[in-house]
Design an enzyme around this catalytic site. Sequence first.
Site, PDB file in Angstrom:
ATOM      1  N   GLY A  61       0.716  -1.156   0.060  1.00  0.00           N
ATOM      2  CA  GLY A  61      -0.031   0.063  -0.070  1.00  0.00           C
ATOM      3  C   GLY A  61       0.785   1.193   0.058  1.00  0.00           C
ATOM      4  O   GLY A  61       0.588   2.263  -0.697  1.00  0.00           O
ATOM      5  N   GLU A  80      10.518   4.025   6.655  1.00  0.00           N
ATOM      6  CA  GLU A  80      10.471   2.683   7.126  1.00  0.00           C
ATOM      7  C   GLU A  80      11.205   2.100   8.163  1.00  0.00           C
ATOM      8  O   GLU A  80      12.547   2.808   7.954  1.00  0.00           O
ATOM      9  CB  GLU A  80      10.902   1.974   5.480  1.00  0.00           C
ATOM     10  CG  GLU A  80      11.213   0.288   5.602  1.00  0.00           C
ATOM     11  CD  GLU A  80      10.202  -0.303   6.098  1.00  0.00           C
ATOM     12  OE1 GLU A  80       8.949  -0.341   5.619  1.00  0.00           O
ATOM     13  OE2 GLU A  80      10.482  -1.280   7.068  1.00  0.00           O
ATOM     14  N   GLY A 160       5.681 -15.268  -0.581  1.00  0.00           N
ATOM     15  CA  GLY A 160       5.711 -16.484  -1.589  1.00  0.00           C
ATOM     16  C   GLY A 160       5.522 -16.134  -3.078  1.00  0.00           C
ATOM     17  O   GLY A 160       5.372 -16.634  -3.821  1.00  0.00           O
ATOM     18  N   VAL A 290       8.023   5.158  12.990  1.00  0.00           N
ATOM     19  CA  VAL A 290       6.989   6.169  13.494  1.00  0.00           C
ATOM     20  C   VAL A 290       6.514   5.780  14.708  1.00  0.00           C
ATOM     21  O   VAL A 290       6.111   4.715  14.875  1.00  0.00           O
ATOM     22  CB  VAL A 290       6.265   6.308  12.352  1.00  0.00           C
ATOM     23  CG1 VAL A 290       5.040   7.424  12.951  1.00  0.00           C
ATOM     24  CG2 VAL A 290       6.612   6.877  11.022  1.00  0.00           C
ATOM     25  N   GLU A 401      -3.523 -23.485  -0.423  1.00  0.00           N
ATOM     26  CA  GLU A 401      -2.300 -23.288  -1.281  1.00  0.00           C
ATOM     27  C   GLU A 401      -1.332 -24.350  -0.835  1.00  0.00           C
ATOM     28  O   GLU A 401      -1.234 -24.993   0.133  1.00  0.00           O
ATOM     29  CB  GLU A 401      -1.478 -22.050  -0.901  1.00  0.00           C
ATOM     30  CG  GLU A 401      -0.242 -21.860  -0.976  1.00  0.00           C
ATOM     31  CD  GLU A 401       0.561 -20.983  -0.062  1.00  0.00           C
ATOM     32  OE1 GLU A 401      -0.191 -20.026   0.189  1.00  0.00           O
ATOM     33  OE2 GLU A 401       1.702 -20.946   0.281  1.00  0.00           O
ATOM     34  N   HIS A 487      -1.290 -13.645   6.680  1.00  0.00           N
ATOM     35  CA  HIS A 487      -2.015 -12.601   6.168  1.00  0.00           C
ATOM     36  C   HIS A 487      -2.932 -11.924   6.983  1.00  0.00           C
ATOM     37  O   HIS A 487      -4.302 -12.072   6.925  1.00  0.00           O
ATOM     38  CB  HIS A 487      -3.174 -13.723   5.048  1.00  0.00           C
ATOM     39  CG  HIS A 487      -2.636 -14.416   4.187  1.00  0.00           C
ATOM     40  ND1 HIS A 487      -3.185 -15.380   3.512  1.00  0.00           N
ATOM     41  CD2 HIS A 487      -1.208 -14.464   3.680  1.00  0.00           C
ATOM     42  CE1 HIS A 487      -2.429 -16.039   2.524  1.00  0.00           C
ATOM     43  NE2 HIS A 487      -1.098 -15.570   2.732  1.00  0.00           N
ATOM     44  N   GLY A 515      -3.157  -3.217   4.008  1.00  0.00           N
ATOM     45  CA  GLY A 515      -3.789  -4.582   4.474  1.00  0.00           C
ATOM     46  C   GLY A 515      -5.163  -4.113   5.501  1.00  0.00           C
ATOM     47  O   GLY A 515      -5.810  -4.861   5.546  1.00  0.00           O
ATOM     48  N   ASN A 525      -4.360 -15.180  -1.114  1.00  0.00           N
ATOM     49  CA  ASN A 525      -3.382 -14.629  -0.743  1.00  0.00           C
ATOM     50  C   ASN A 525      -3.677 -13.072  -1.222  1.00  0.00           C
ATOM     51  O   ASN A 525      -3.938 -12.590  -2.076  1.00  0.00           O
ATOM     52  CB  ASN A 525      -2.232 -15.104  -1.321  1.00  0.00           C
ATOM     53  CG  ASN A 525      -2.039 -16.505  -1.602  1.00  0.00           C
ATOM     54  OD1 ASN A 525      -2.961 -17.150  -1.906  1.00  0.00           O
ATOM     55  ND2 ASN A 525      -1.130 -17.369  -0.639  1.00  0.00           N
ATOM     56  N   PHE A 527      -1.883  -9.989  -1.295  1.00  0.00           N
ATOM     57  CA  PHE A 527      -1.015  -8.574  -1.732  1.00  0.00           C
ATOM     58  C   PHE A 527      -1.693  -8.063  -2.852  1.00  0.00           C
ATOM     59  O   PHE A 527      -1.507  -6.735  -3.101  1.00  0.00           O
ATOM     60  CB  PHE A 527       0.414  -8.922  -1.486  1.00  0.00           C
ATOM     61  CG  PHE A 527       0.964  -9.534  -2.766  1.00  0.00           C
ATOM     62  CD1 PHE A 527       0.904  -9.090  -4.037  1.00  0.00           C
ATOM     63  CD2 PHE A 527       1.690 -10.771  -2.291  1.00  0.00           C
ATOM     64  CE1 PHE A 527       1.655  -9.722  -5.072  1.00  0.00           C
ATOM     65  CE2 PHE A 527       2.764 -11.210  -3.416  1.00  0.00           C
ATOM     66  CZ  PHE A 527       2.446 -10.809  -4.662  1.00  0.00           C
TER      67      PHE A 527
HETATM   68  P1  FAE Z   1       3.494  -4.800   4.425  1.00  0.00           P
HETATM   69  O1  FAE Z   1       3.867  -5.236   3.401  1.00  0.00           O
HETATM   70  O2  FAE Z   1       3.526  -5.625   5.928  1.00  0.00           O
HETATM   71  O3  FAE Z   1       4.457  -3.617   4.897  1.00  0.00           O
HETATM   72  C1  FAE Z   1       4.373  -2.639   6.051  1.00  0.00           C
HETATM   73  C2  FAE Z   1       5.980  -2.010   6.003  1.00  0.00           C
HETATM   74  O4  FAE Z   1       5.826  -0.865   7.209  1.00  0.00           O
HETATM   75  C3  FAE Z   1       6.955  -3.072   6.542  1.00  0.00           C
HETATM   76  O5  FAE Z   1       8.154  -2.596   5.604  1.00  0.00           O
HETATM   77  C4  FAE Z   1       7.174  -2.380   7.688  1.00  0.00           C
HETATM   78  O6  FAE Z   1       8.358  -2.522   8.101  1.00  0.00           O
HETATM   79  C5  FAE Z   1       6.831  -0.881   8.003  1.00  0.00           C
HETATM   80  N1  FAE Z   1       6.578  -0.386   9.177  1.00  0.00           N
HETATM   81  C6  FAE Z   1       5.627  -0.925  10.268  1.00  0.00           C
HETATM   82  N2  FAE Z   1       5.494  -0.250  11.302  1.00  0.00           N
HETATM   83  C7  FAE Z   1       6.088   0.958  10.811  1.00  0.00           C
HETATM   84  C8  FAE Z   1       6.355   2.067  11.567  1.00  0.00           C
HETATM   85  N3  FAE Z   1       5.748   2.414  12.866  1.00  0.00           N
HETATM   86  N4  FAE Z   1       7.237   3.002  11.208  1.00  0.00           N
HETATM   87  C9  FAE Z   1       7.733   2.839   9.947  1.00  0.00           C
HETATM   88  N5  FAE Z   1       7.567   1.613   9.222  1.00  0.00           N
HETATM   89  C10 FAE Z   1       6.913   0.693   9.656  1.00  0.00           C
HETATM   90  O7  FAE Z   1       2.131  -3.999   4.669  1.00  0.00           O
HETATM   91  N6  FAE Z   1       0.473 -12.479   0.285  1.00  0.00           N
HETATM   92  C11 FAE Z   1       0.532 -12.924  -1.022  1.00  0.00           C
HETATM   93  O8  FAE Z   1      -0.404 -12.277  -1.473  1.00  0.00           O
HETATM   94  N7  FAE Z   1       0.944 -14.050  -1.557  1.00  0.00           N
HETATM   95  C12 FAE Z   1       1.939 -14.696  -0.907  1.00  0.00           C
HETATM   96  O9  FAE Z   1       2.595 -15.449  -1.512  1.00  0.00           O
HETATM   97  C13 FAE Z   1       2.136 -14.238   0.428  1.00  0.00           C
HETATM   98  N8  FAE Z   1       2.910 -15.074   1.052  1.00  0.00           N
HETATM   99  C14 FAE Z   1       3.360 -14.616   2.548  1.00  0.00           C
HETATM  100  C15 FAE Z   1       4.522 -15.322   3.029  1.00  0.00           C
HETATM  101  C16 FAE Z   1       5.099 -14.809   4.269  1.00  0.00           C
HETATM  102  C17 FAE Z   1       6.073 -15.530   5.034  1.00  0.00           C
HETATM  103  C18 FAE Z   1       4.706 -13.777   4.741  1.00  0.00           C
HETATM  104  C19 FAE Z   1       4.857 -12.820   6.071  1.00  0.00           C
HETATM  105  C20 FAE Z   1       3.590 -12.979   4.239  1.00  0.00           C
HETATM  106  C21 FAE Z   1       2.928 -13.462   2.855  1.00  0.00           C
HETATM  107  N9  FAE Z   1       2.060 -12.827   2.299  1.00  0.00           N
HETATM  108  C22 FAE Z   1       1.561 -13.207   0.973  1.00  0.00           C
HETATM  109  C23 FAE Z   1       1.270 -11.622   2.836  1.00  0.00           C
HETATM  110  C24 FAE Z   1       1.741 -10.218   2.122  1.00  0.00           C
HETATM  111  O10 FAE Z   1       3.186 -10.191   2.092  1.00  0.00           O
HETATM  112  C25 FAE Z   1       0.990  -9.280   2.900  1.00  0.00           C
HETATM  113  O11 FAE Z   1      -0.503  -9.269   2.876  1.00  0.00           O
HETATM  114  C26 FAE Z   1       1.676  -7.809   2.545  1.00  0.00           C
HETATM  115  O12 FAE Z   1       2.945  -7.665   2.505  1.00  0.00           O
HETATM  116  C27 FAE Z   1       0.789  -6.662   3.322  1.00  0.00           C
HETATM  117  O13 FAE Z   1       0.989  -5.642   2.502  1.00  0.00           O
HETATM  118  P2  FAE Z   1       0.955  -4.029   3.493  1.00  0.00           P
HETATM  119  O14 FAE Z   1       1.037  -3.048   2.433  1.00  0.00           O
HETATM  120  O15 FAE Z   1      -0.185  -4.251   4.161  1.00  0.00           O
END
Ligand code: FAE
Length: 548
Positions: A61, A80, A160, A290, A401, A487, A515, A525, A527
């Site tokens: 996002g 970040e 993944g 933050v 999956e 997720h 999310g 999944n 993302f």
């Molecule tokens: P996200 O990608 O979590 O990014 C948030 C960012 O904000 C991170 O870099 C944090 O370090 C940063 N942050 C947090 N708090 C702060 C703060 N206070 N100050 C500064 N920075 C901060 O958010 N989804 C799929 O669709 N397909 C897949 O195959 C899949 N496999 C996955 C496998 C694993 C092991 C994991 C952990 C997740 C997987 N997911 C998968 C889920 C997907 O990565 C997740 O839904 C998204 O990354 C969420 O996106 P957001 O933009 O919500």
Amino acid sequence: MTEELTNRQNSGLSRRRLLGVAALQSAAVLGLTRVGLQAARAAEPAAADNAPAIVVGSGYGAAVAALRLGQAGIRTIVLEMGRLWNTAGADGKIFCSTAAPDERSMWFKTRTEAPLATFLWLDVVNRNITPYPGVLDRVHFGNMSVYAGRGVGGGSLVNGGMAVTPLRSYFTEQFPTVNATEMYNTYFPRARAMLGVNDIDPAWFESTEWYQFSRVSRKHAQKAGLKTTFVPNVYDFSYMEREAAGTATKSALGQEVIYGNNHGKRTLDKTYLAAALGTGNVTIHTLEKVRGIRRASDGTYVLTVDRIDVTGNVVETKEYGCTYLFLGAGVVGTSELLVRARALGTLPALDASVGAGFGTNGNVMLGRANHLWDTVGANQSTMPVMGIDDWANTANPVFAEIAPLPTGLEHWVSLYLAITKNPQRASFTYDAANDSVKLGWTAAQSAVSVSMAKKLFDRINSANSTIYRYDLFGSSSKVFADDFTYHPLGGCVLGRATDDYGRVKGYSKLYVTDGSLVPGSIGVNPFLTITALAERTMARVIAEDTAE
Ligand code: FAE
């Protein structure tokens, strides 16, 4: 829009992306913690402490917000908390593998916390490590822990890569007020194109040893009368084929995934964020967390930010100011910031529904034990490409999956991450004692996901005369890993805590783009959905709000 215009826009975008990639590379060489186009000219960007727009986080996002703001000519700072993953360690690699995790693996832990904790009940998976701002975090709440990526690119660094479009009918059920035609005709295709989604060549899938594990699980599902489907991915399958042919360095075929991929995966730092930097209007600050958000008397936002070093010590606490604030810190990060701000009275007008609507996307992990003659293969790609799709079964909707278990040895395990239609939701509340949030998720709420996954896999076991594996999730012979989620969804749900475009209720020019907007479940999944919704939000916000 004419095709010529689209082509011209695309080539502009890829030129900007190349500039951004160069900036990221030179920032790595120079060891900078701030990255902007200036970094490509060997200078750390000036330490500006205010900008028209600030984006918190750099996951899906956040990355969409940064690119679209930069393209609109709006100077933007991205904050970040994780590091920039672009510098090789002593072993010549940026990331460590799942087989040999080191300090780079996890976010300030003394021991790795892999989802699959044991093998034959033996504690052979996890390793002691030195605390470091590693790439994967596991955030513990009472009955549920949440995995999340840390670093420039957020979850894209560790996931993944499965880029799945939700079933349109379920999307509409979850987002009744969002125009689905617009989503499926414009924003999902835009997100897929920007993320570099591609499909495995079915002929290669059928022949390669690296996906024998998927073909075995498909056969077992079919025997139970269930259908399977291919899922697209952002991992470059032509690169993977070269890995298999021995002409490219192995990454997906080299046991790399949850602690990062050194090659092949189109992570956000190579797509959206590179393009954002390439606009020249976006600067990314790393290792800056933050902590607080308040509103100044002139209506602008003031952020309190801790800058940390690689030991986790706070080396500076500073304030940033902005007119437009975009929260993309992921479900736990965004909920924590908003719930804290409401509780401490720094953003008192936030809606009561902020913090509510959390769900696990019904996640449950489990393994099945195959017969000795039914080998899954010692060589397994870490990128899943197939799911068992029983979502249309209204009595028990599950999308499972088919997950790899790449140990380099034959182990006869079929592993799955089941996504169930669990209607249970929980809330984040402020925990004053620790200045953090608590999550009110109960074990009974996880049991709902387990019972749905069990119904599906009991069918598969019974059709194939197989049993579950009892040795994979700790010494207690747990069959269903129901205490973690990959997720996390919800906490600031679209249309409840925000308007229909992620504008936070009670405050103007404050947006959520991650999310947190998804109401606890999306059936696949998540993302791609998060990215597409962020594209929709940004199209509206740039057109309506920033022109004021
Ligand atoms: P996200 O990608 O979590 O990014 C948030 C960012 O904000 C991170 O870099 C944090 O370090 C940063 N942050 C947090 N708090 C702060 C703060 N206070 N100050 C500064 N920075 C901060 O958010 N989804 C799929 O669709 N397909 C897949 O195959 C899949 N496999 C996955 C496998 C694993 C092991 C994991 C952990 C997740 C997987 N997911 C998968 C889920 C997907 O990565 C997740 O839904 C998204 O990354 C969420 O996106 P957001 O933009 O919500």
